[in-house]
Write an enzyme that holds these catalytic residues in place. Structure first.
Site, PDB file in Angstrom:
ATOM      1  N   GLU A 116      45.260  -3.635 -20.744  1.00  6.74           N
ATOM      2  CA  GLU A 116      44.086  -3.434 -19.899  1.00  6.74           C
ATOM      3  C   GLU A 116      44.535  -3.163 -18.473  1.00  6.74           C
ATOM      4  O   GLU A 116      45.702  -2.958 -18.205  1.00  6.74           O
ATOM      5  CB  GLU A 116      43.156  -4.646 -20.002  1.00  6.74           C
ATOM      6  N   ARG A 117      43.550  -3.195 -17.542  1.00 13.74           N
ATOM      7  CA  ARG A 117      43.880  -2.834 -16.159  1.00 13.74           C
ATOM      8  C   ARG A 117      44.809  -3.874 -15.518  1.00 13.74           C
ATOM      9  O   ARG A 117      44.533  -5.076 -15.600  1.00 13.74           O
ATOM     10  CB  ARG A 117      42.598  -2.745 -15.326  1.00 13.74           C
ATOM     11  N   LYS A 124      32.981  -6.525 -21.881  1.00 16.32           N
ATOM     12  CA  LYS A 124      33.859  -7.403 -22.658  1.00 16.32           C
ATOM     13  C   LYS A 124      34.667  -8.307 -21.745  1.00 16.32           C
ATOM     14  O   LYS A 124      34.723  -9.512 -21.933  1.00 16.32           O
ATOM     15  CB  LYS A 124      34.857  -6.579 -23.475  1.00 16.32           C
TER      16      LYS A 124
END
Lengths: 558, 300
Positions: free
Chosen positions: A185-186, A159
């Site tokens: 997210e990261r 993604k």
């Protein structure tokens, strides 16, 4: 404003008691400060519990809070600074700059992150296709300009890399402003994007007077990038980027600095100031100094990543959106990237139980659809300006019927579904051609030919899918001649959906490809017509347009 | 996770397919045995025929006897290719192998400017080339689906069609493409010349005998008359052997294909069952955790 007192702290939720006559409104921001212990926390009122007590969601870590601490009602929801000067900066959920914390953006305006969606009458109705240069997306899930696209996918199906490729193909080519909102997210991804955007340059299209102005002044609103451009490019000489600090090119010493407060740059060659269009000799070749703008300076980055508490992840999407709304209301066409909407739902679910709501299906908050609706309805284009948004949506356990995912589906104009089955075939982007679709895949919008080709492709792939059980049990030999041809074409189409990415160049060693829409449609049309039935299947993997496949086939058979 | 009901439905349908393929495997096994017996039964006759003709071949080489069916033409202009495959499908790559070999052979012949006519036995093979408008023999359609009992009249007719055409000069060479039966699991595609008859090599068990001591027969009736009777009979045995081998191979191929299909279906059922169990367990766990979570939230 009124001041309350903390009565209870449970994880990210804080209960604060106020004098009965000055209870803060729902969604108001409260500030809890204790400079001595380095605490400066914003919380948001989520519930009124009774007994003059409010239950609030914290936008940052609640570590160090104590009962009895004072909280000040700011009298309004969380507000973030918006405006031109926010471009090129990174913010957190409350609008504080993260990149250079003591350098606030130079802007008067700030918008509350909670706003209502534009009225139906104000919404834009025109539809237009937005080319992405990705074959499978352009063909099967064309993106409407000013529309919303969702990229659905389980863990590790690509993604983020797909959204990065879209940013590369659209934001960099598009040249206009964009907003990137990183939700849960990261943190590394945020850093990568920030560095990448600093290196990515936009070739300027300044009017002559602006060019002249730039030659005479060292004032720049944003940090410029200077390159030494060979006058005679035919010799294969590279452009040389002058880095910040001192550097040496050939016999010349360069000194380049940018003062962010004074917004002045200094560029010296061998101690003498030089500027745009000045020429010099390096190693016997003539070079000219060229000036570029950075892609970063056309982008607002807003992050609330997975190292932050749920409150931040719950509201950071709104923060990013507020920036986009500002530009839209200024009449711009803006791009909004959100990675990852699922984390927004997840954050909501994390605080939901703490707020005392009973969990609903699969343990999600009972207010799932409401929360999603409040966010999604705001991401829309109006008659003034447009927001084209691309959202990544994590699909837990590859289950598209998961309530968080199913709720998101309904809000989108185009859905690009990434599937593990395709990943297992080694095809990237792993877009599932039968699950992905778009509202504008309609002959009236994309044209009859495109529509027909897209539907034919899907029909062939559906037939292949239906035949797969037979092939698995009885083998290819038992198929009728027609079906064998269909299977052959389906496999070629499947391979042709793969495409080398620009953002993966350094890993794959193959340069990325941008395929114009008309080449895409033509390529698939000719495969369907059977023009390439004699090409090897492998010739279709990781190529750009169909001519490349023919070329690759020659190499393979040679 | 795939939906439970869909998985159940698929398991059921794959199971249905498995039952059919298993039944077909057993039927094919029985038919194979019968076809094998027929080859065995024909062996003494064909063996003896080979033996006699092999003995006589020395006489042919010596030029003592002549027969028009043995005379090679100087130039091959018209070529017939007789291909044998099956009328029914579901026998693995049996048909497609023959289809491929016939096509290859025909194309090669056409490249050397020969006029190729296909004579195809077996509906699958016939249909394939008929649909693609290849030049087929005018009688080919009648033989597209043949009687599996291989009655002598059928063999005779086929042989006559070939020999008559050859003798009339309508065709200069007739080739055969069929599957030779080796064992139930091993078949080989053979491509051999039928007319003019070749390959009647002298065969003797002792190596040193070969070519040295021609069997000295005293022919009664005279060689010419004998050959007029013997050669067409030999031709018929070739046709018989071709059809019998092909039929046996077909059943062997089907038996194997169906055995594999049954195995594949079994594997598929296993994976699907695993998926179904996982889906069921996931649904149970989900419901349980929702109930527990809900109860917890109320009591808390």
């Amino acid at each position: 404003m009124a001041t309350g007192i903390i009565t209870q702290v449970i994880g990210p939720t804080v209960d604060i008691e106020f004098p009965p006559e000055s209870l803060p409104e729902l969604l108001n921001a409260l500030r809890i400060e204790d400079p001595a212990r380095n605490i400066d926390l914003i919380v948001e009122v989520a519930q009124h519990l009774g007994n003059s007590t409010t239950r609030c969601i914290s936008m940052d870590s609640t570590d160090g809070l104590r009962r009895g601490m004072q909280a000040e009602d700011l009298g309004e929801p969380i507000k973030v600074p918006v405006g031109e000067d926010c471009l090129g900066r990174i913010f957190n959920v409350t609008g504080r700059p993260v990149d250079y914390p003591d350098l606030p953006p130079d802007t008067e305006e700030s918008y509350p992150i909670h706003r209502s969606a534009p009225a139906l009458a104000d919404q834009e109705t025109k539809t237009e296709v937005f080319e992405t240069g990705l074959k499978v997306v352009d063909l099967l899930a064309p993106i409407p300009k000013g529309g919303k696209v969702g990229l659905f996918g389980g863990a590790g199906v690509g993604k983020t890399i797909l959204i990065m490729e879209l940013i590369n193909n659209i934001a960099k080519v598009h040249g206009g402003q964009s907003v990137f909102s990183g939700v849960g997210e990261r943190p590394r991804e945020g850093n990568d994007l920030w560095l990448d955007f600093q290196d990515a340059l936009i070739t300027p299209t300044w009017p002559p007077e602006e060019r002249e102005r730039r030659k005479t002044t060292t004032q720049r609103a944003k940090q410029p990038t200077f390159q030494l451009m060979p006058l005679d490019e035919s010799k294969g000489l590279r452009r040389l980027t002058i880095p910040v600090g001192s550097s040496q090119f050939g016999e010349h010493k360069f000194e380049f600095n940018y003062d962010m407060r004074a917004r002045v740059f200094e560029l010296r060659m061998d101690g003498q100031p030089v500027t745009l269009d000045d020429e010099t000799d390096i190693d016997g070749e003539r070079y000219k100094i060229a000036e570029f703008e950075r892609v970063l300076d056309k982008t607002v980055l807003v992050y609330g990543q997975r190292n932050e508490p749920p409150g931040a992840r719950l509201r950071v999407g709104l923060s990013g959106l507020t920036h986009a709304e500002y530009f839209r209301d200024q009449g711009r066409d803006i791009l909004l990237f959100i990675d990852n909407i699922f984390r927004f739902v997840q954050a909501g679910s994390e605080v939901s139980a703490l707020l005392g709501r009973m969990p609903s299906a699969v343990g999600y908050q009972p207010t799932l659809a409401t929360e999603m609706g409040a966010l999604q309805e705001r991401i829309t284009s109006t008659k003034t300006g447009s927001i084209t948004s691309m959202q990544a949506i994590y699909v837990p356990a590859d289950d598209l019927t998961d309530p968080a995912v199913a709720t998101t589906f309904a809000h989108l104009d185009a859905t690009v579904v990434l599937s593990r089955r395709i990943v297992e075939l080694g095809i990237y982007p792993a877009v599932d051609p039968l699950d992905s679709t778009s509202r504008i895949l309609d002959p009236n919008v994309v044209g009859r030919e495109h529509y027909q080709v897209a539907r034919d492709v899907q029909e062939i792939l559906q037939r292949y899918k239906d035949l797969q059980d037979i092939i698995a049990i009885l083998g290819m030999d038992e198929l009728s001649d027609d079906d064998k041809v269909t299977v052959g074409r389906a496999r070629r189409i499947q391979q042709f959906f793969s495409q080398p990415f620009f953002v993966a160049e350094s890993f794959l060693m193959t340069p990325g490809r941008y395929v114009p829409l008309k080449d895409t449609v033509r390529g698939f049309k000719e495969i369907i017509e059977g023009k390439y039935d004699d090409l090897q299947e492998a010739a279709f993997t990781y190529v750009g347009n169909i001519e490349e496949a023919v070329e690759k086939n020659k190499q393979l058979t040679a | 996770m795939a939906n439970l009901r869909d998985l159940k439905r698929r398991i059921k349908s794959v199971d249905g397919i498995r039952q059919i393929t298993r039944a077909m495997e057993m039927v094919a096994a029985t038919k194979l045995r019968r076809a094998q017996q027929r080859i065995e039964a024909g062996r003494p006759y064909t063996g003896k025929m080979d033996e006699i003709l092999a003995h006589l071949s020395t006489a042919i080489q010596a030029g003592i006897v002549h027969h028009p069916l043995l005379e090679p033409r100087e130039e091959v202009r018209n070529l017939w290719i007789i291909g044998v495959a099956s009328t029914k499908g579901l026998c693995g790559s049996f048909n497609s192998n023959i289809i491929r070999t016939v096509g290859q052979h025909a194309r090669e012949a056409m490249e050397s400017n020969q006029n190729v006519t296909l004579f195809l036995v077996g509906k699958k093979l016939f249909d394939f080339y008929n649909r693609r408008n290849w030049q087929l023999h005018k009688n080919s359609r009648e033989y597209a689906a043949i009687d599996e009992n291989l009655p002598i009249s059928l063999l005779q007719e086929m042989t006559n069609i070939c020999t008559d055409a050859f003798l009339d000069g309508d065709v200069d060479q007739v080739d055969l493409v069929y599957t030779e039966f080796k064992s139930a699991i091993s078949h080989k595609i053979v491509k051999r010349q039928f007319l003019p008859i070749v390959g009647l090599e002298p065969t003797t068990d002792e190596e040193e005998d070969r070519g040295k001591t021609p069997h000295d027969y005293i022919f009664e009736p005279d060689p010419g008359k004998l050959f007029t009777i013997l050669i067409p009979k030999y031709a018929r045995t070739v046709i018989f052997r071709m059809l019998a081998d092909s039929l046996a191979s077909e059943h062997g191929g089907r038996m194997n294909a169906m055995h594999n299909a049954t195995d594949n279906a079994g594997d598929m059922i296993k994976t699907l069952t695993l998926q179904r169990n996982k889906a069921r367990q996931a649904a149970i766990t989900k419901e349980l955790s929702e109930i527990v979570g809900g109860a917890e939230a109320i009591s808390g």
